[in-house]
Write a protein that holds these residues in place. Structure first.
Motif, PDB file in Angstrom:
ATOM      1  N   PRO A  39       0.477 -20.647  -8.143  1.00  0.00           N
ATOM      2  CA  PRO A  39      -0.378 -21.667  -9.094  1.00  0.00           C
ATOM      3  C   PRO A  39      -1.703 -21.379  -9.390  1.00  0.00           C
ATOM      4  CG  PRO A  39       1.133 -22.663  -7.609  1.00  0.00           C
ATOM      5  CD  PRO A  39       1.198 -21.440  -7.106  1.00  0.00           C
ATOM      6  N   ASN A  40      -2.457 -21.318  -8.329  1.00  0.00           N
ATOM      7  CA  ASN A  40      -3.881 -21.138  -8.478  1.00  0.00           C
ATOM      8  C   ASN A  40      -4.643 -20.117  -7.872  1.00  0.00           C
ATOM      9  OD1 ASN A  40      -4.062 -23.484 -10.237  1.00  0.00           O
ATOM     10  ND2 ASN A  40      -5.185 -24.541  -8.533  1.00  0.00           N
ATOM     11  N   ASN A  41      -3.706 -18.831  -7.878  1.00  0.00           N
ATOM     12  CA  ASN A  41      -4.389 -17.634  -7.091  1.00  0.00           C
ATOM     13  C   ASN A  41      -3.695 -16.472  -7.734  1.00  0.00           C
ATOM     14  OD1 ASN A  41      -1.576 -16.832  -5.821  1.00  0.00           O
ATOM     15  ND2 ASN A  41      -2.294 -19.007  -4.714  1.00  0.00           N
ATOM     16  N   LEU A  42      -4.357 -15.240  -7.826  1.00  0.00           N
ATOM     17  CA  LEU A  42      -3.780 -13.904  -8.320  1.00  0.00           C
ATOM     18  C   LEU A  42      -4.535 -13.020  -7.423  1.00  0.00           C
ATOM     19  CD1 LEU A  42      -2.335 -12.243 -10.269  1.00  0.00           C
ATOM     20  CD2 LEU A  42      -4.570 -12.299 -11.591  1.00  0.00           C
ATOM     21  N   SER A  43      -3.610 -12.009  -6.514  1.00  0.00           N
ATOM     22  CA  SER A  43      -4.363 -10.981  -6.245  1.00  0.00           C
ATOM     23  C   SER A  43      -3.640  -9.416  -6.606  1.00  0.00           C
ATOM     24  CB  SER A  43      -4.106 -11.142  -4.447  1.00  0.00           C
ATOM     25  OG  SER A  43      -4.706 -12.209  -4.049  1.00  0.00           O
ATOM     26  N   THR A  44      -4.505  -8.491  -6.799  1.00  0.00           N
ATOM     27  CA  THR A  44      -3.941  -7.288  -7.249  1.00  0.00           C
ATOM     28  C   THR A  44      -4.179  -6.327  -6.367  1.00  0.00           C
ATOM     29  OG1 THR A  44      -5.786  -7.020  -8.717  1.00  0.00           O
ATOM     30  CG2 THR A  44      -4.353  -8.124  -9.575  1.00  0.00           C
ATOM     31  N   SER A  45      -3.531  -5.043  -6.370  1.00  0.00           N
ATOM     32  CA  SER A  45      -3.948  -3.949  -5.667  1.00  0.00           C
ATOM     33  C   SER A  45      -3.328  -2.854  -6.259  1.00  0.00           C
ATOM     34  CB  SER A  45      -3.376  -4.018  -4.213  1.00  0.00           C
ATOM     35  OG  SER A  45      -3.874  -2.952  -3.355  1.00  0.00           O
ATOM     36  N   LYS A  46      -4.000  -1.602  -6.052  1.00  0.00           N
ATOM     37  CA  LYS A  46      -3.285  -0.254  -6.484  1.00  0.00           C
ATOM     38  C   LYS A  46      -2.172   0.008  -5.538  1.00  0.00           C
ATOM     39  CE  LYS A  46      -6.249   2.608  -3.789  1.00  0.00           C
ATOM     40  NZ  LYS A  46      -7.555   3.885  -3.857  1.00  0.00           N
ATOM     41  N   LEU A  47      -1.125   0.634  -6.181  1.00  0.00           N
ATOM     42  CA  LEU A  47      -0.001   1.084  -5.636  1.00  0.00           C
ATOM     43  C   LEU A  47       0.277   2.521  -6.081  1.00  0.00           C
ATOM     44  CD1 LEU A  47       3.321  -0.867  -4.792  1.00  0.00           C
ATOM     45  CD2 LEU A  47       3.516   1.360  -5.832  1.00  0.00           C
ATOM     46  N   ILE A  48       0.372   3.487  -5.124  1.00  0.00           N
ATOM     47  CA  ILE A  48       0.487   4.938  -5.464  1.00  0.00           C
ATOM     48  C   ILE A  48       1.921   5.442  -5.097  1.00  0.00           C
ATOM     49  CG2 ILE A  48      -0.442   7.243  -5.411  1.00  0.00           C
ATOM     50  CD1 ILE A  48      -3.062   5.716  -4.881  1.00  0.00           C
ATOM     51  N   THR A  49       2.768   6.131  -5.702  1.00  0.00           N
ATOM     52  CA  THR A  49       3.964   6.747  -5.259  1.00  0.00           C
ATOM     53  C   THR A  49       3.653   8.447  -5.386  1.00  0.00           C
ATOM     54  OG1 THR A  49       4.894   6.663  -7.411  1.00  0.00           O
ATOM     55  CG2 THR A  49       5.461   4.783  -6.018  1.00  0.00           C
ATOM     56  N   VAL A  50       4.405   8.861  -4.515  1.00  0.00           N
ATOM     57  CA  VAL A  50       4.317  10.530  -4.416  1.00  0.00           C
ATOM     58  C   VAL A  50       5.572  10.961  -3.882  1.00  0.00           C
ATOM     59  CG1 VAL A  50       1.937  10.538  -3.546  1.00  0.00           C
ATOM     60  CG2 VAL A  50       3.474  10.151  -1.886  1.00  0.00           C
ATOM     61  N   ASN A  51       5.856  12.225  -4.302  1.00  0.00           N
ATOM     62  CA  ASN A  51       7.203  12.752  -3.828  1.00  0.00           C
ATOM     63  C   ASN A  51       7.045  13.463  -2.478  1.00  0.00           C
ATOM     64  OD1 ASN A  51       8.310  12.569  -6.564  1.00  0.00           O
ATOM     65  ND2 ASN A  51       7.356  14.441  -7.539  1.00  0.00           N
ATOM     66  N   ALA A  75       8.478   6.585 -11.136  1.00  0.00           N
ATOM     67  CA  ALA A  75       7.955   8.196 -11.011  1.00  0.00           C
ATOM     68  C   ALA A  75       6.661   8.102 -10.152  1.00  0.00           C
ATOM     69  CB  ALA A  75       7.703   8.632 -12.443  1.00  0.00           C
ATOM     70  N   SER A  76       6.150   9.287  -9.511  1.00  0.00           N
ATOM     71  CA  SER A  76       4.956   9.710  -8.867  1.00  0.00           C
ATOM     72  C   SER A  76       3.963   9.182  -9.843  1.00  0.00           C
ATOM     73  CB  SER A  76       4.977  11.157  -8.618  1.00  0.00           C
ATOM     74  OG  SER A  76       5.791  11.473  -7.700  1.00  0.00           O
ATOM     75  N   GLY A  77       2.847   8.503  -9.412  1.00  0.00           N
ATOM     76  CA  GLY A  77       1.712   7.963 -10.122  1.00  0.00           C
ATOM     77  C   GLY A  77       1.136   6.946  -9.511  1.00  0.00           C
ATOM     78  N   ASN A  78       0.324   6.063 -10.413  1.00  0.00           N
ATOM     79  CA  ASN A  78      -0.342   4.802 -10.128  1.00  0.00           C
ATOM     80  C   ASN A  78       0.068   3.805 -10.815  1.00  0.00           C
ATOM     81  OD1 ASN A  78      -2.704   6.071  -8.317  1.00  0.00           O
ATOM     82  ND2 ASN A  78      -3.149   6.871 -10.461  1.00  0.00           N
ATOM     83  N   TYR A  79       0.077   2.590  -9.970  1.00  0.00           N
ATOM     84  CA  TYR A  79       0.949   1.250 -10.664  1.00  0.00           C
ATOM     85  C   TYR A  79      -0.186   0.246 -10.045  1.00  0.00           C
ATOM     86  CZ  TYR A  79       4.634   4.412 -11.373  1.00  0.00           C
ATOM     87  OH  TYR A  79       5.519   5.284 -11.835  1.00  0.00           O
ATOM     88  N   PRO A  98       3.030   1.993   3.946  1.00  0.00           N
ATOM     89  CA  PRO A  98       1.980   3.199   3.643  1.00  0.00           C
ATOM     90  C   PRO A  98       1.781   2.950   2.298  1.00  0.00           C
ATOM     91  CG  PRO A  98       4.348   4.092   3.951  1.00  0.00           C
ATOM     92  CD  PRO A  98       4.570   2.610   4.383  1.00  0.00           C
ATOM     93  N   ASN A  99       0.475   3.911   1.961  1.00  0.00           N
ATOM     94  CA  ASN A  99       0.151   3.893   0.512  1.00  0.00           C
ATOM     95  C   ASN A  99      -0.697   4.931   0.243  1.00  0.00           C
ATOM     96  OD1 ASN A  99       0.050   3.078  -2.132  1.00  0.00           O
ATOM     97  ND2 ASN A  99      -1.819   1.773  -1.897  1.00  0.00           N
ATOM     98  N   PRO A 100      -0.409   5.970  -0.196  1.00  0.00           N
ATOM     99  CA  PRO A 100       0.894   6.165  -0.990  1.00  0.00           C
ATOM    100  C   PRO A 100       1.868   6.259  -0.338  1.00  0.00           C
ATOM    101  CG  PRO A 100      -1.016   7.827  -1.500  1.00  0.00           C
ATOM    102  CD  PRO A 100      -1.390   7.145  -0.227  1.00  0.00           C
ATOM    103  N   PHE A 101       3.279   6.048  -0.951  1.00  0.00           N
ATOM    104  CA  PHE A 101       4.547   6.084  -0.331  1.00  0.00           C
ATOM    105  C   PHE A 101       5.538   6.968  -1.139  1.00  0.00           C
ATOM    106  CE2 PHE A 101       4.872   2.502  -3.101  1.00  0.00           C
ATOM    107  CZ  PHE A 101       6.040   2.361  -3.319  1.00  0.00           C
ATOM    108  N   SER A 102       6.463   7.418  -0.620  1.00  0.00           N
ATOM    109  CA  SER A 102       7.519   8.363  -1.231  1.00  0.00           C
ATOM    110  C   SER A 102       8.866   7.440  -1.577  1.00  0.00           C
ATOM    111  CB  SER A 102       7.805   9.401  -0.486  1.00  0.00           C
ATOM    112  OG  SER A 102       8.291   9.310   0.913  1.00  0.00           O
TER     113      SER A 102
END
Length: 491
Positions: free
Chosen positions: A479-491, A468-472, A414-418
């Protein structure tokens, strides 16, 4: 198979902050120039300004003076429903040094997906800090398409194009310029500059010293020519690394996987730069001189590794107080010729970008099977396959970004996750990947050790631990690739 994760690629992920959202922020949609100016002047940290596609006519400078924060940028984004790009037309301006299109004096802005055209001076002038300019174009302006100056520092220019910029004197307009009184820590990643009257990139300094600018996966093509293909009166270099009035200033430059092709004078140019210049896995082809670092006003250090120089019109020059020239296409008994490459078509470098703004897949300078340039390089910290890096800007047999897919389009669930979350992704082929978590300020907080993952579905369990709780930012790179995504933690 051996692979190393490129630190620069991971840092790039930290600038992709547009994915972070917060429910309390304001979303504003604009449809014309007046609404845009109002939205920009009133925006605060975390706000999103969505710009509808179509033509916007401006006759005055857009001044951006307010700022976001390191954790909450102010974003200017194309509207999700757009079927065409927003075009900001400043062609009603007369040519004058005060007639920039966008003057970005604020910090922590993310500006994405806008075409800026016809400014009376720079298409965008940046003097703020920690801004991200992504997937924008700057064309037919009367000075450099995008310029960083007046202390602007730690800005990232990502997947942008600057072309056909020319002033009436037929002498001064560059594609991109981090010059004069620019600050340090600026980066150009995945950018292209072509048919600019003067240089593709200009690093000339005046009044500032000892700064560093980084260029990664950037292409400088046919600079020194006008839009109609005739030669102009400018310098005509691909990458002008530095220079100064007193010929004594240091503009340190780091080039990784960059290409200079078809530029009238130099592909990579010294121009009295007294700093340290590093070139890893670059390529130069059919420039007046592919690489030119002279013995006049000599550089402090020149390090060139894993780089191709082929078919230049004059002999290259390598001069510096400290000189490290290793494992390049002209060394170690290597013979480089047209048979090493799938294509030498310079015009293919001008193909349309992918829908996400990344550079097009091209065959130019890619090595054919059996080339003696394959595995002939030395490890410089850039990801590679095989027993050693290839020589040149492209690595053979590397997993492309199109071969890396998140399960159902979701990076983790899940996202957000605790307490913990599952990271799920699919690979078309076996690959070594690095998975890491970053704070919004760019600090690496957690990391899975680089590992080999199988083709097909892969699942990792990420435990929250001390986050801590928040956005990461979750980053997965190879080698030739890069993927990013938001990750959110909650209490």
């Amino acid at each position: 198979m051996t692979t190393k994760t490129t630190q620069c690629n991971l840092i790039l992920a930290c600038f992709m902050l547009w994915q972070i959202s917060c429910f309390a922020f304001t979303d504003i949609t604009v449809n014309n120039a007046s609404q845009f100016n109002t939205a920009v002047s009133s925006a605060s940290a975390g706000d999103n300004i969505y710009v509808r596609g179509g033509h916007y006519s401006f006759n005055t400078v857009v001044s951006i003076n307010n700022s976001g924060t390191s954790s909450n940028l102010i974003s200017i984004l194309p509207h999700p429903d757009n079927t065409s790009r927003p075009v900001f037309d400043f062609s009603s301006m007369i040519e004058h040094s005060s007639n920039r299109a966008i003057s970005l004096q604020g910090s922590y802005w993310h500006i994405k997906g806008i075409d800026i055209f016809g400014a009376g001076d720079n298409g965008m002038h940046i003097r703020g800090h920690n801004n991200l300019i992504e997937y924008c174009t700057f064309s037919e302006c009367s000075d450099s398409g995008l310029q960083i100056d007046n202390g602007g520092s730690f800005n990232t220019i990502l997947n942008c194009d600057s072309y056909n910029n020319a002033d009436s004197s037929i002498e001064n307009a560059d594609g991109f310029a981090c010059k004069l009184t620019a600050g340090t820590g600026n980066k150009f990643i995945g950018c292209r500059a072509w048919n600019n009257l003067d240089d593709g990139w200009d690093g000339y300094l005046r009044g500032i010293d000892n700064i560093t600018t980084t260029y990664e996966n950037c292409w400088a093509i046919n600079n020194g020519y006008l839009k109609d293909g005739t030669a102009g009166g400018g310098d005509g270099n691909g990458f002008k690394t530095g220079g100064s009035d007193d010929k004594d200033l240091k503009h340190h430059a780091v080039f990784k996987n960059c290409i200079a092709a078809g530029n009238i004078v130099d592909g990579f140019d010294h121009n009295s730069n007294r700093g340290t210049i590093t070139m890893y896995n670059c390529g130069a082809y059919q420039n007046g001189r592919n690489i030119n670092f002279s013995s006049s006003n000599i550089a402090e250090k020149l390090e060139i590794k894993n780089t191709i120089s082929y078919d230049g019109n004059s002999n290259d020059s390598f001069r510096a107080t400290t000189l490290i020239i290793e494992n390049n296409s002209w060394q170690n008994g290597l013979t480089t010729n047209a048979n090493d490459f799938e294509s030498l078509d310079i015009n293919s470098l001008l193909a349309n970008r992918k829908t996400d703004g990344s550079l097009p897949d091209v065959q130019f300078f890619k090595l054919v099977a059996g080339s003696d340039l394959i595995d002939a390089g030395v490890d410089v910290g850039i990801s590679f396959n095989g027993s050693a890096p290839d020589i040149g800007p492209f690595e053979t047999a590397a997993l492309s970004i199109n071969d890396f897919v998140f399960e159902n389009g979701v990076a983790n669930y899940p996202n957000p996750f605790s307490e913990e979350t599952q990271i799920v992704f699919n690979l078309k082929q076996e690959a070594n990947l690095n998975v890491a978590i970053y704070s919004l300020t760019g600090a690496k907080l957690m990391e899975f050790k680089e590992n080999k993952y199988n083709s097909g579905k892969n699942t990792l369990t990420l435990k929250r631990h001390s986050l801590a709780s928040g956005n990461y930012l979750l980053t997965i790179s190879g080698p030739n690739n890069l993927s990013t995504s938001k990750l959110i933690t909650v209490n």
